[in-house]
Write a protein that holds these residues in place. Structure first.
Motif, short mmCIF file in Angstrom:
data_model
loop_
_atom_site.label_atom_id
_atom_site.label_comp_id
_atom_site.label_asym_id
_atom_site.label_seq_id
_atom_site.Cartn_x
_atom_site.Cartn_y
_atom_site.Cartn_z
N PHE A 52 0.80 -1.22 0.00
CA PHE A 52 0.00 0.00 0.00
C PHE A 52 0.84 1.28 0.00
N ILE A 94 -6.50 4.74 -5.44
CA ILE A 94 -6.07 4.52 -4.06
C ILE A 94 -5.08 5.59 -3.63
N GLN A 98 -5.38 8.23 -0.62
CA GLN A 98 -4.33 8.29 0.39
C GLN A 98 -3.79 9.72 0.50
N LEU A 144 -4.44 3.00 5.24
CA LEU A 144 -4.92 1.79 4.56
C LEU A 144 -4.01 0.61 4.83
#
Length: 173
Positions: A52, A94, A98, A144
């Motif tokens: 991540f 994503i 973020q 995350l």
């Protein structure tokens, strides 16, 4: 390569067949490793954690290094960080979320309009670019990465322990 026929419907497309085989092979690799369930689960969690993070070129090396430091399974870490790349097409979205989370944490509110279309790789390598984009992105990735790593650890430990206790996989030794 012809896809296997299923009585439930049409055959799977070629890429999905290859992905399913890759996933099954790596699942069996993780389940049959000669290591403790804790070590395999911790290695997998470390790999998912680094998957991540926006540390693109260093994710695999960092996951193996951290797995070595924590005495967990390095192969499980490298498989997990590679498995995370399956969602590569979703990574821009994503990374955007973020970044917004990181901006909210750092400044109390997200930037109204992020100018990513003017951002180049060279901009990220400068201190100003890192402070403007990289730091919020790295900080936001923790929101995350940490819950995903914890969930991965718990699920993998349960799966490996269950597989070994049911006798599907012979325990090491």
């Amino acid at each position: 390569m012809e896809a296997p026929r299923s009585p439930a419907g049409p055959p799977l497309p070629g890429p999905l067949v290859r992905f399913k085989r890759w996933l099954a092979a790596h699942h069996m690799t993780l389940m049959t490793m000669a290591d403790t369930p804790h070590s395999i689960a911790l290695g997998s969690a470390i790999g998912i954690f680094f998957g991540f993070t926006p540390l693109w070129t260093m994710k695999t090396l960092l996951s193996i290094g951290v797995a070595w430091i924590f005495k967990s399974n390095k192969i499980a870490a490298s498989i997990a960080v590679t498995l995370h790349d399956v969602i590569l097409p979703l990574m821009p979205a994503i990374y955007f979320w973020q970044y917004r989370i990181g901006m909210r944490v750092l400044h109390g509110r997200p930037q109204q309009r992020a100018a990513f279309h003017h951002l180049s790789f060279h901009d990220l390598m400068t201190w100003d670019g890192f402070v403007r984009v990289g730091w919020p992105l790295l900080l936001g990735s923790l929101f995350l990465a940490i819950p995903s790593a914890i969930a991965t650890y718990l699920i993998m430990r349960m799966l490996v322990s269950r597989a070994r206790s049911e006798g599907q996989v012979t325990p090491p030794g």
